[in-house]
Design a protein around this motif. Structure first.
Motif: not given
Length: 366
Positions: A346-353
Protein backbone atom coordinates in the motif's frame (compact mmCIF):
# COMPACT_ATOMS: atom_id res chain seq x y z
CA UNK A 1 57.57 3.35 52.62
CA UNK A 2 61.10 3.02 51.55
CA UNK A 3 61.92 3.88 47.99
CA UNK A 4 62.58 0.95 45.69
CA UNK A 5 66.20 0.61 44.76
CA UNK A 6 67.56 -0.83 41.58
CA UNK A 7 69.09 -4.26 42.17
CA UNK A 8 72.82 -4.16 42.18
CA UNK A 9 74.93 -6.49 40.08
CA UNK A 10 76.85 -8.95 42.25
CA UNK A 11 80.51 -8.28 42.64
CA UNK A 12 82.76 -10.67 40.85
CA UNK A 13 84.53 -11.64 44.02
CA UNK A 14 81.28 -12.62 45.78
CA UNK A 15 80.23 -15.25 43.23
CA UNK A 16 82.05 -18.46 42.60
CA UNK A 17 82.71 -19.49 39.02
CA UNK A 18 80.78 -22.69 39.45
CA UNK A 19 77.78 -20.92 40.84
CA UNK A 20 77.78 -18.48 37.90
CA UNK A 21 77.94 -21.26 35.33
CA UNK A 22 75.13 -23.10 37.10
CA UNK A 23 72.90 -20.04 37.05
CA UNK A 24 73.58 -19.48 33.34
CA UNK A 25 72.61 -23.03 32.39
CA UNK A 26 69.53 -22.84 34.58
CA UNK A 27 68.40 -19.85 32.54
CA UNK A 28 69.08 -21.64 29.28
CA UNK A 29 67.15 -24.64 30.58
CA UNK A 30 64.20 -22.43 31.52
CA UNK A 31 64.08 -20.94 28.02
CA UNK A 32 64.23 -24.38 26.53
CA UNK A 33 61.38 -25.59 28.70
CA UNK A 34 59.23 -22.56 27.73
CA UNK A 35 59.90 -23.18 24.06
CA UNK A 36 59.06 -26.85 24.51
CA UNK A 37 55.81 -25.99 26.31
CA UNK A 38 54.84 -23.61 23.50
CA UNK A 39 55.53 -26.30 20.90
CA UNK A 40 53.43 -28.78 22.83
CA UNK A 41 50.55 -26.27 23.07
CA UNK A 42 50.70 -25.62 19.33
CA UNK A 43 50.68 -29.33 18.58
CA UNK A 44 47.73 -29.81 20.93
CA UNK A 45 45.83 -27.01 19.22
CA UNK A 46 46.57 -28.51 15.82
CA UNK A 47 45.34 -31.83 17.11
CA UNK A 48 42.15 -30.27 18.42
CA UNK A 49 41.47 -28.66 15.04
CA UNK A 50 42.27 -31.90 13.24
CA UNK A 51 39.82 -33.78 15.46
CA UNK A 52 37.10 -31.14 15.20
CA UNK A 53 37.44 -30.81 11.44
CA UNK A 54 36.72 -33.78 9.18
CA UNK A 55 39.48 -34.75 6.76
CA UNK A 56 37.89 -32.89 3.87
CA UNK A 57 40.36 -31.29 1.46
CA UNK A 58 37.72 -28.69 0.56
CA UNK A 59 36.88 -27.90 4.16
CA UNK A 60 36.65 -24.08 4.29
CA UNK A 61 38.87 -22.11 6.60
CA UNK A 62 37.02 -20.92 9.69
CA UNK A 63 38.19 -18.17 12.03
CA UNK A 64 39.72 -19.64 15.23
CA UNK A 65 36.98 -18.26 17.46
CA UNK A 66 34.43 -20.42 15.68
CA UNK A 67 36.06 -23.61 16.96
CA UNK A 68 34.48 -22.89 20.34
CA UNK A 69 30.96 -23.79 19.15
CA UNK A 70 28.74 -25.65 21.55
CA UNK A 71 27.15 -28.94 20.57
CA UNK A 72 24.53 -28.43 17.81
CA UNK A 73 25.35 -24.72 17.70
CA UNK A 74 25.49 -23.13 14.26
CA UNK A 75 27.30 -19.98 13.21
CA UNK A 76 27.50 -18.08 9.94
CA UNK A 77 30.48 -15.95 9.02
CA UNK A 78 31.61 -14.26 5.84
CA UNK A 79 34.59 -15.76 4.10
CA UNK A 80 37.44 -13.29 4.76
CA UNK A 81 38.17 -13.13 1.03
CA UNK A 82 34.75 -11.56 0.41
CA UNK A 83 35.73 -8.56 2.50
CA UNK A 84 38.36 -7.67 -0.08
CA UNK A 85 36.00 -7.76 -3.07
CA UNK A 86 35.77 -4.21 -4.54
CA UNK A 87 32.03 -4.38 -5.23
CA UNK A 88 31.29 -5.62 -1.72
CA UNK A 89 33.34 -2.78 -0.27
CA UNK A 90 31.55 -0.35 -2.59
CA UNK A 91 28.15 -1.58 -1.39
CA UNK A 92 29.08 -0.98 2.24
CA UNK A 93 30.53 2.44 1.43
CA UNK A 94 27.36 3.58 -0.36
CA UNK A 95 25.12 2.34 2.45
CA UNK A 96 27.26 4.03 5.10
CA UNK A 97 27.18 7.34 3.20
CA UNK A 98 23.41 7.03 2.80
CA UNK A 99 22.88 6.45 6.54
CA UNK A 100 25.18 9.34 7.43
CA UNK A 101 23.34 11.65 5.02
CA UNK A 102 19.97 10.66 6.47
CA UNK A 103 21.14 11.19 10.06
CA UNK A 104 23.43 14.17 9.50
CA UNK A 105 21.10 16.51 11.39
CA UNK A 106 21.41 14.24 14.44
CA UNK A 107 25.20 14.21 14.22
CA UNK A 108 25.33 10.45 13.91
CA UNK A 109 28.30 9.09 11.99
CA UNK A 110 28.53 5.43 11.02
CA UNK A 111 31.97 4.09 10.24
CA UNK A 112 31.50 0.33 10.23
CA UNK A 113 28.11 -1.26 9.63
CA UNK A 114 28.28 -4.23 11.99
CA UNK A 115 29.92 -2.31 14.84
CA UNK A 116 27.61 0.71 14.69
CA UNK A 117 24.23 -0.88 13.97
CA UNK A 118 24.19 -4.03 16.10
CA UNK A 119 22.82 -2.43 19.31
CA UNK A 120 19.79 -0.77 17.67
CA UNK A 121 20.77 2.83 18.39
CA UNK A 122 21.41 3.85 14.78
CA UNK A 123 18.64 1.61 13.40
CA UNK A 124 16.22 3.33 15.79
CA UNK A 125 17.05 6.80 14.45
CA UNK A 126 17.19 5.65 10.84
CA UNK A 127 13.79 4.00 11.05
CA UNK A 128 12.16 7.06 12.60
CA UNK A 129 13.71 9.30 9.92
CA UNK A 130 12.59 7.12 7.02
CA UNK A 131 9.10 6.26 8.27
CA UNK A 132 8.25 9.51 10.00
CA UNK A 133 7.02 7.46 12.96
CA UNK A 134 8.12 7.41 16.58
CA UNK A 135 9.01 4.24 18.44
CA UNK A 136 8.45 3.81 22.16
CA UNK A 137 11.93 2.59 23.05
CA UNK A 138 14.79 3.80 25.22
CA UNK A 139 17.15 6.28 23.58
CA UNK A 140 20.25 4.69 25.09
CA UNK A 141 20.64 1.05 26.11
CA UNK A 142 23.60 -0.39 27.96
CA UNK A 143 22.87 -3.99 28.85
CA UNK A 144 22.67 -6.77 26.29
CA UNK A 145 19.12 -7.61 27.37
CA UNK A 146 17.88 -4.04 26.87
CA UNK A 147 19.59 -3.87 23.49
CA UNK A 148 17.82 -7.02 22.38
CA UNK A 149 14.48 -5.70 23.63
CA UNK A 150 15.02 -2.49 21.69
CA UNK A 151 15.96 -4.41 18.54
CA UNK A 152 12.84 -6.53 18.90
CA UNK A 153 10.61 -3.43 18.84
CA UNK A 154 12.51 -1.87 15.92
CA UNK A 155 12.56 -4.99 13.76
CA UNK A 156 8.89 -5.71 14.46
CA UNK A 157 8.03 -2.25 13.12
CA UNK A 158 10.34 -2.69 10.13
CA UNK A 159 9.00 -6.15 9.26
CA UNK A 160 5.41 -4.96 9.48
CA UNK A 161 6.01 -2.03 7.14
CA UNK A 162 8.05 -4.10 4.69
CA UNK A 163 5.26 -6.67 4.50
CA UNK A 164 6.89 -9.62 6.28
CA UNK A 165 3.67 -10.93 7.75
CA UNK A 166 4.02 -14.46 6.44
CA UNK A 167 7.42 -14.54 4.81
CA UNK A 168 10.51 -14.82 6.98
CA UNK A 169 12.98 -11.91 6.68
CA UNK A 170 16.70 -12.51 6.25
CA UNK A 171 17.49 -10.84 9.56
CA UNK A 172 16.60 -11.51 13.18
CA UNK A 173 17.28 -9.92 16.54
CA UNK A 174 20.00 -12.50 17.18
CA UNK A 175 21.71 -12.07 13.81
CA UNK A 176 21.75 -8.27 14.02
CA UNK A 177 22.91 -8.21 17.64
CA UNK A 178 25.64 -10.76 16.92
CA UNK A 179 27.00 -8.39 14.24
CA UNK A 180 26.12 -10.66 11.32
CA UNK A 181 27.03 -8.26 8.53
CA UNK A 182 25.11 -10.24 5.88
CA UNK A 183 21.87 -9.98 7.86
CA UNK A 184 22.41 -6.27 8.49
CA UNK A 185 23.14 -5.65 4.80
CA UNK A 186 19.93 -7.48 3.81
CA UNK A 187 18.03 -5.24 6.21
CA UNK A 188 19.58 -2.02 4.88
CA UNK A 189 19.03 -3.00 1.24
CA UNK A 190 15.36 -3.74 2.02
CA UNK A 191 14.99 -0.29 3.59
CA UNK A 192 16.65 1.34 0.58
CA UNK A 193 14.25 -0.46 -1.75
CA UNK A 194 11.11 0.26 0.23
CA UNK A 195 11.76 3.94 0.89
CA UNK A 196 13.12 4.58 -2.62
CA UNK A 197 16.42 5.99 -1.42
CA UNK A 198 17.98 8.28 -4.08
CA UNK A 199 21.05 6.08 -4.39
CA UNK A 200 22.08 3.33 -6.76
CA UNK A 201 23.53 0.19 -5.26
CA UNK A 202 25.95 -2.02 -7.20
CA UNK A 203 24.13 -4.88 -8.90
CA UNK A 204 24.40 -8.62 -8.30
CA UNK A 205 26.51 -8.52 -5.17
CA UNK A 206 27.32 -11.99 -3.82
CA UNK A 207 29.34 -12.92 -0.76
CA UNK A 208 30.71 -16.28 0.29
CA UNK A 209 29.21 -17.34 3.60
CA UNK A 210 30.59 -20.14 5.77
CA UNK A 211 28.06 -22.05 7.86
CA UNK A 212 29.74 -23.92 10.70
CA UNK A 213 27.91 -26.40 12.94
CA UNK A 214 29.16 -28.80 15.58
CA UNK A 215 27.52 -32.20 15.90
CA UNK A 216 28.84 -35.07 18.04
CA UNK A 217 31.96 -33.09 18.72
CA UNK A 218 32.76 -32.73 15.01
CA UNK A 219 32.83 -29.34 13.34
CA UNK A 220 31.28 -29.32 9.88
CA UNK A 221 31.44 -26.30 7.63
CA UNK A 222 29.98 -25.50 4.25
CA UNK A 223 30.37 -22.59 1.88
CA UNK A 224 27.62 -21.06 -0.19
CA UNK A 225 27.00 -17.90 -2.19
CA UNK A 226 24.61 -15.39 -0.65
CA UNK A 227 23.08 -12.75 -2.92
CA UNK A 228 22.75 -9.28 -1.35
CA UNK A 229 21.58 -7.21 -4.35
CA UNK A 230 20.10 -8.16 -7.70
CA UNK A 231 19.47 -6.35 -10.97
CA UNK A 232 18.85 -2.63 -10.81
CA UNK A 233 15.42 -2.91 -12.42
CA UNK A 234 14.44 -5.46 -9.80
CA UNK A 235 15.57 -3.14 -7.03
CA UNK A 236 13.22 -0.56 -8.49
CA UNK A 237 15.20 2.37 -7.15
CA UNK A 238 15.12 5.84 -8.57
CA UNK A 239 17.85 8.37 -9.08
CA UNK A 240 15.74 11.25 -10.39
CA UNK A 241 12.47 12.63 -9.04
CA UNK A 242 9.35 12.33 -11.15
CA UNK A 243 6.07 14.25 -11.14
CA UNK A 244 4.67 12.27 -8.24
CA UNK A 245 7.70 12.96 -6.06
CA UNK A 246 7.19 16.64 -6.76
CA UNK A 247 3.46 16.33 -6.08
CA UNK A 248 4.01 14.71 -2.70
CA UNK A 249 6.86 17.03 -1.70
CA UNK A 250 5.76 20.38 -3.07
CA UNK A 251 2.03 20.29 -3.79
CA UNK A 252 0.30 17.90 -1.38
CA UNK A 253 -2.87 20.00 -1.62
CA UNK A 254 -3.28 18.83 -5.23
CA UNK A 255 -3.08 15.18 -4.24
CA UNK A 256 -6.80 15.02 -3.47
CA UNK A 257 -7.65 16.25 -6.96
CA UNK A 258 -5.42 13.63 -8.59
CA UNK A 259 -6.85 10.81 -6.48
CA UNK A 260 -10.41 11.89 -7.25
CA UNK A 261 -9.70 11.92 -10.99
CA UNK A 262 -8.18 8.43 -10.88
CA UNK A 263 -11.05 7.02 -8.77
CA UNK A 264 -13.54 8.38 -11.31
CA UNK A 265 -11.54 6.87 -14.17
CA UNK A 266 -11.26 3.34 -12.73
CA UNK A 267 -14.85 3.23 -11.46
CA UNK A 268 -16.12 4.20 -14.92
CA UNK A 269 -14.73 0.91 -16.22
CA UNK A 270 -15.08 -1.35 -13.18
CA UNK A 271 -18.78 -0.46 -13.02
CA UNK A 272 -19.22 -2.67 -16.10
CA UNK A 273 -18.53 -5.61 -13.76
CA UNK A 274 -20.51 -4.06 -10.90
CA UNK A 275 -17.37 -3.19 -8.92
CA UNK A 276 -16.47 0.09 -7.29
CA UNK A 277 -13.38 1.35 -5.47
CA UNK A 278 -13.20 3.98 -2.77
CA UNK A 279 -9.67 3.69 -1.39
CA UNK A 280 -6.98 3.49 -4.09
CA UNK A 281 -4.40 2.12 -1.70
CA UNK A 282 -6.51 -0.56 -0.03
CA UNK A 283 -8.68 -1.62 -2.97
CA UNK A 284 -5.83 -2.25 -5.41
CA UNK A 285 -3.34 -3.94 -3.08
CA UNK A 286 -4.45 -7.51 -3.85
CA UNK A 287 -4.09 -7.00 -7.63
CA UNK A 288 -7.57 -8.32 -8.49
CA UNK A 289 -8.96 -5.00 -9.73
CA UNK A 290 -5.76 -4.34 -11.66
CA UNK A 291 -6.12 -7.62 -13.56
CA UNK A 292 -9.82 -7.03 -14.30
CA UNK A 293 -9.17 -3.41 -15.25
CA UNK A 294 -6.51 -4.42 -17.77
CA UNK A 295 -8.99 -6.74 -19.50
CA UNK A 296 -11.61 -3.99 -19.63
CA UNK A 297 -9.23 -1.34 -20.92
CA UNK A 298 -7.41 -3.62 -23.37
CA UNK A 299 -10.60 -5.18 -24.71
CA UNK A 300 -9.68 -8.80 -23.94
CA UNK A 301 -10.76 -11.52 -21.52
CA UNK A 302 -8.39 -12.30 -18.67
CA UNK A 303 -8.63 -16.03 -17.81
CA UNK A 304 -9.52 -16.47 -14.15
CA UNK A 305 -7.00 -19.28 -13.76
CA UNK A 306 -4.17 -16.83 -14.49
CA UNK A 307 -4.62 -14.97 -11.21
CA UNK A 308 -6.14 -15.42 -7.76
CA UNK A 309 -9.66 -14.00 -7.65
CA UNK A 310 -9.70 -14.28 -3.84
CA UNK A 311 -6.03 -14.16 -2.78
CA UNK A 312 -5.34 -15.74 0.59
CA UNK A 313 -1.92 -14.33 1.38
CA UNK A 314 0.65 -11.79 0.27
CA UNK A 315 2.36 -14.16 -2.13
CA UNK A 316 -0.86 -14.54 -4.09
CA UNK A 317 -1.39 -10.78 -4.02
CA UNK A 318 2.11 -10.18 -5.36
CA UNK A 319 1.44 -12.75 -8.09
CA UNK A 320 -1.72 -10.87 -9.11
CA UNK A 321 0.01 -7.49 -9.29
CA UNK A 322 2.98 -8.93 -11.18
CA UNK A 323 0.57 -10.55 -13.66
CA UNK A 324 -1.24 -7.23 -14.18
CA UNK A 325 2.15 -5.60 -14.88
CA UNK A 326 2.74 -8.20 -17.60
CA UNK A 327 -0.64 -7.35 -19.14
CA UNK A 328 0.29 -3.67 -19.12
CA UNK A 329 3.46 -4.37 -21.07
CA UNK A 330 1.48 -6.58 -23.47
CA UNK A 331 -0.66 -3.57 -24.45
CA UNK A 332 2.39 -1.39 -25.03
CA UNK A 333 2.84 0.35 -21.69
CA UNK A 334 6.37 0.69 -20.30
CA UNK A 335 7.38 -1.51 -17.40
CA UNK A 336 6.01 0.11 -14.22
CA UNK A 337 8.55 1.85 -12.01
CA UNK A 338 6.85 0.34 -8.99
CA UNK A 339 7.42 -3.20 -7.79
CA UNK A 340 4.50 -5.56 -7.08
CA UNK A 341 5.53 -5.50 -3.40
CA UNK A 342 5.02 -1.73 -3.34
CA UNK A 343 1.39 -2.05 -4.40
CA UNK A 344 0.75 -4.90 -1.95
CA UNK A 345 2.37 -2.87 0.85
CA UNK A 346 0.00 0.00 0.00
CA UNK A 347 2.64 2.49 -1.06
CA UNK A 348 0.33 5.26 -2.28
CA UNK A 349 2.88 6.91 -4.55
CA UNK A 350 3.54 3.63 -6.37
CA UNK A 351 -0.16 2.89 -6.76
CA UNK A 352 -0.81 6.35 -8.18
CA UNK A 353 2.06 5.96 -10.66
CA UNK A 354 0.58 2.73 -12.01
CA UNK A 355 -2.97 4.05 -12.25
CA UNK A 356 -1.87 7.32 -13.82
CA UNK A 357 -0.02 5.35 -16.48
CA UNK A 358 -3.29 3.58 -17.31
CA UNK A 359 -5.20 6.86 -17.26
CA UNK A 360 -2.75 8.46 -19.69
CA UNK A 361 -3.11 5.67 -22.25
CA UNK A 362 -6.81 4.78 -21.87
CA UNK A 363 -8.46 8.03 -20.81
CA UNK A 364 -10.50 8.14 -24.03
CA UNK A 365 -11.65 4.53 -23.88
CA UNK A 366 -15.41 4.36 -23.33
Amino acid sequence: MAALKSPRSPKLGQVKIGEKEETFWEKIGTLGRKKKIKEVQEIQEEGKIAIDSPGNPNQPDIPPEDYSLREHEQRAVIDPQSYTEPQFLKLQHILIEWINDELADQRIIVQKIEDDLYDGQVLHKLWEKLSGKKLDVLEVTQSEESQRQKLQVILSAVNHTLGFHHKIPKWTVDSVHSKNVVAILHLLVALVRHFRAPIRLPENIFVTVIIAEKNDGILNAQKFQEQITSEYDDLGMRCEKDAFDTLFDCAPEKLTVVKKSLVTFVNKHLAKLNFEVNDLNQDFRDGVYLCLLMGLLGGFFVPLYEFHLTPKDEDQMIHNVAFSFELMQDVGLPKPKARPEDIVNMDLKSTLRVLYSLFTKFRNVT
